[in-house]
Design an enzyme around this catalytic site. Structure first.
Site, mmCIF file in Angstrom:
data_model
loop_
_atom_site.group_PDB
_atom_site.id
_atom_site.type_symbol
_atom_site.label_atom_id
_atom_site.label_comp_id
_atom_site.label_asym_id
_atom_site.label_seq_id
_atom_site.Cartn_x
_atom_site.Cartn_y
_atom_site.Cartn_z
ATOM 1 N N GLY A 147 -2.574 3.738 8.494
ATOM 2 C CA GLY A 147 -1.536 3.072 8.374
ATOM 3 C C GLY A 147 -0.760 2.745 9.568
ATOM 4 N N GLY A 148 -1.032 1.607 9.910
ATOM 5 C CA GLY A 148 0.625 1.299 11.112
ATOM 6 C C GLY A 148 -0.392 0.697 12.397
ATOM 7 N N GLY A 163 -8.610 4.246 8.099
ATOM 8 C CA GLY A 163 -8.251 5.627 7.809
ATOM 9 C C GLY A 163 -6.160 6.072 8.480
ATOM 10 N N MET A 171 -11.548 -5.576 5.604
ATOM 11 C CA MET A 171 -10.753 -4.615 6.374
ATOM 12 C C MET A 171 -10.873 -5.429 8.160
ATOM 13 S SD MET A 171 -10.598 -2.413 4.734
ATOM 14 C CE MET A 171 -9.305 -1.136 5.744
ATOM 15 N N SER A 189 0.683 -1.241 0.391
ATOM 16 C CA SER A 189 0.509 0.045 -0.315
ATOM 17 C C SER A 189 1.127 1.555 0.278
ATOM 18 C CB SER A 189 -0.874 0.221 1.552
ATOM 19 O OG SER A 189 -1.532 1.412 0.842
ATOM 20 N N ASP A 233 -5.023 4.025 -1.618
ATOM 21 C CA ASP A 233 -5.909 4.839 -0.961
ATOM 22 C C ASP A 233 -6.224 5.915 -0.669
ATOM 23 O OD1 ASP A 233 -6.105 2.037 1.320
ATOM 24 O OD2 ASP A 233 -4.201 2.104 2.220
ATOM 25 N N HIS A 248 -8.666 1.658 -3.473
ATOM 26 C CA HIS A 248 -9.416 1.501 -2.207
ATOM 27 C C HIS A 248 -10.041 2.796 -2.699
ATOM 28 C CE1 HIS A 248 -10.027 0.424 2.147
ATOM 29 N NE2 HIS A 248 -11.146 0.433 2.098
ATOM 30 N N ASP A 288 -6.912 -6.339 5.162
ATOM 31 C CA ASP A 288 -6.393 -4.665 4.573
ATOM 32 C C ASP A 288 -6.084 -4.373 5.564
ATOM 33 O OD1 ASP A 288 -5.349 -1.917 3.367
ATOM 34 O OD2 ASP A 288 -7.117 -1.363 2.236
ATOM 35 N N GLY A 289 -4.849 -4.471 6.520
ATOM 36 C CA GLY A 289 -5.254 -3.385 7.976
ATOM 37 C C GLY A 289 -4.178 -4.358 8.333
ATOM 38 N N GLY A 290 -3.209 -3.749 9.262
ATOM 39 C CA GLY A 290 -2.187 -3.949 10.596
ATOM 40 C C GLY A 290 -1.547 -6.147 9.806
ATOM 41 N N HIS A 336 -1.085 -0.799 -4.137
ATOM 42 C CA HIS A 336 -2.510 -0.950 -3.646
ATOM 43 C C HIS A 336 -2.726 1.106 -3.442
ATOM 44 C CE1 HIS A 336 -6.539 -1.585 -0.878
ATOM 45 N NE2 HIS A 336 -5.663 -0.285 0.013
ATOM 46 N N MET A 351 -8.334 8.693 0.371
ATOM 47 C CA MET A 351 -9.295 9.354 2.157
ATOM 48 C C MET A 351 -9.510 10.512 1.945
ATOM 49 S SD MET A 351 -6.615 7.634 4.518
ATOM 50 C CE MET A 351 -5.796 5.937 4.915
ATOM 51 N N MET A 353 -12.002 6.137 0.338
ATOM 52 C CA MET A 353 -12.493 5.387 1.541
ATOM 53 C C MET A 353 -13.221 6.779 1.478
ATOM 54 S SD MET A 353 -9.579 4.094 3.563
ATOM 55 C CE MET A 353 -8.410 3.977 2.157
ATOM 56 N N GLY A 372 0.782 -1.939 4.183
ATOM 57 C CA GLY A 372 1.904 -0.480 3.736
ATOM 58 C C GLY A 372 2.902 -1.201 4.780
HETATM 59 C C1 DX5 Z 1 -5.643 1.402 6.116
HETATM 60 C C2 DX5 Z 1 -5.557 1.307 4.439
HETATM 61 C C3 DX5 Z 1 -5.156 0.325 4.384
HETATM 62 C C4 DX5 Z 1 -3.132 0.684 4.719
HETATM 63 C C5 DX5 Z 1 -2.882 -0.520 6.002
HETATM 64 O O1 DX5 Z 1 -7.051 2.756 6.249
HETATM 65 O O2 DX5 Z 1 -7.214 0.745 4.449
HETATM 66 O O3 DX5 Z 1 -4.889 0.031 3.039
HETATM 67 O O4 DX5 Z 1 -2.477 1.557 4.160
HETATM 68 O O5 DX5 Z 1 -1.824 -0.212 6.383
HETATM 69 P P1 DX5 Z 1 -0.394 -1.279 7.404
HETATM 70 O O6 DX5 Z 1 -0.054 -2.397 6.520
HETATM 71 O O7 DX5 Z 1 0.220 0.001 7.812
HETATM 72 O O8 DX5 Z 1 -1.746 -1.212 8.291
HETATM 73 ZN ZN ZN Z 2 -7.008 -0.151 1.720
#
Ligand code: DX5
Ligand code: ZN
Length: 228
Positions: free
Chosen positions: A143-144, A141, A136, A6, A33, A65, A174-176, A31, A35, A67, A196
């Site tokens: 990353g990390g 919202g 998700m 990402s 993102d 993606h 997606d996420g963590g 990917h 927002m 959001m 990400g």
């Molecule tokens: C979260 C995003 C993810 C994000 C994941 O809102 O949709 O795609 O980039 O980031 P990591 O892998 O750092 O959780």
């Molecule tokens: Zn995403």
């Protein structure tokens, strides 16, 4: 197995170089993102950035993606910017069906995302209309964030529906996602992994992608201790 770094976690002072790095990494997808500061409490980037990095990673599939509260006004701009797939959120309710139809009519792959707090049942009526379901595994919202383990049964359910109904949508998380959670998700039935922080923050992205792919394939949490 698809590995999708990402761009949100890339060094934003050099996005072109980071897209090139992803292109050389052996990853399958990039990917992106998007927002809007309304659907989620953060703002990332828009079609101009996607169009600017598109030529830097020609071989990668661009997975956009959204959001965003008003994806209706963004579909054409992201198609023009080079999106191969566009994902919208099931939380948009009555607007989901026409959005999926519109993405398909623009000749792009169709994705549907579901937030951690939304019941997986909400996606059920759309499963025969999508190419990818994105579960998700953090609240969108930022990353990390840490992986929410309570999302694992949703992946198992979506995988079971896929087999029962002989559908072929990809099942993405997606996420963590890191070397440990990727194995848990693969075990639950996921085949597409968005990551990400765990990938872009590694100096050797190629080795990190390779390791994540190996763990996803092996489907074995013990492999998570392998050194990159
Ligand atoms: C979260 C995003 C993810 C994000 C994941 O809102 O949709 O795609 O980039 O980031 P990591 O892998 O750092 O959780
Ligand atoms: Zn995403």
């Amino acid at each position: 197995m698809i590995i999708a770094p990402s761009l949100l976690a890339a060094d934003c002072t050099r996005l072109g170089k980071e897209a090139e790095r992803a292109g050389r990494s052996g990853a399958d997808w990039l990917h992106l993102d998007i927002m809007d500061g309304h659907f989620v409490p953060n703002i990332s980037f828009g079609p101009a950035i996607v169009a600017a990095v598109r030529p830097r990673a020609k071989k990668l599939f661009f997975d956009v993606h959204l959001m965003c509260s008003k994806p209706e006004i963004l579909l054409e701009p992201f198609v023009e910017a080079g999106a191969d797939e566009i994902i919208v959120h099931v939380e948009l309710g009555d607007r989901v069906a026409p959005l999926l139809w519109k993405i398909r009519s623009l000749g792009r792959k169709v994705g549907l995302a579901v937030n951690p707090l939304t019941s997986i049942g909400k996606v059920q009526s759309f499963l025969d209309k999508i190419d990818l379901l994105l579960v998700m595994t953090v609240n969108p919202g930022y990353g990390g964030q840490s992986f929410i383990h309570e999302c694992l049964p949703k992946i198992q359910q979506a995988d079971a529906w896929r087999r029962e109904r002989t559908l072929s949508y990809r099942l993405a998380v997606d996420g963590g996602i890191n070397y440990s959670t990727v194995a848990e998700c693969a075990h639950a039935g996921a085949d597409t992994f968005v990551a990400g922080t765990a990938l872009f923050r590694q100096p050797n992205l190629r080795a990190a992608v390779q390791k994540m792919r190996k763990i996803a394939h092996a489907n074995d949490p013990a492999l998570a201790d392998l050194k990159v």
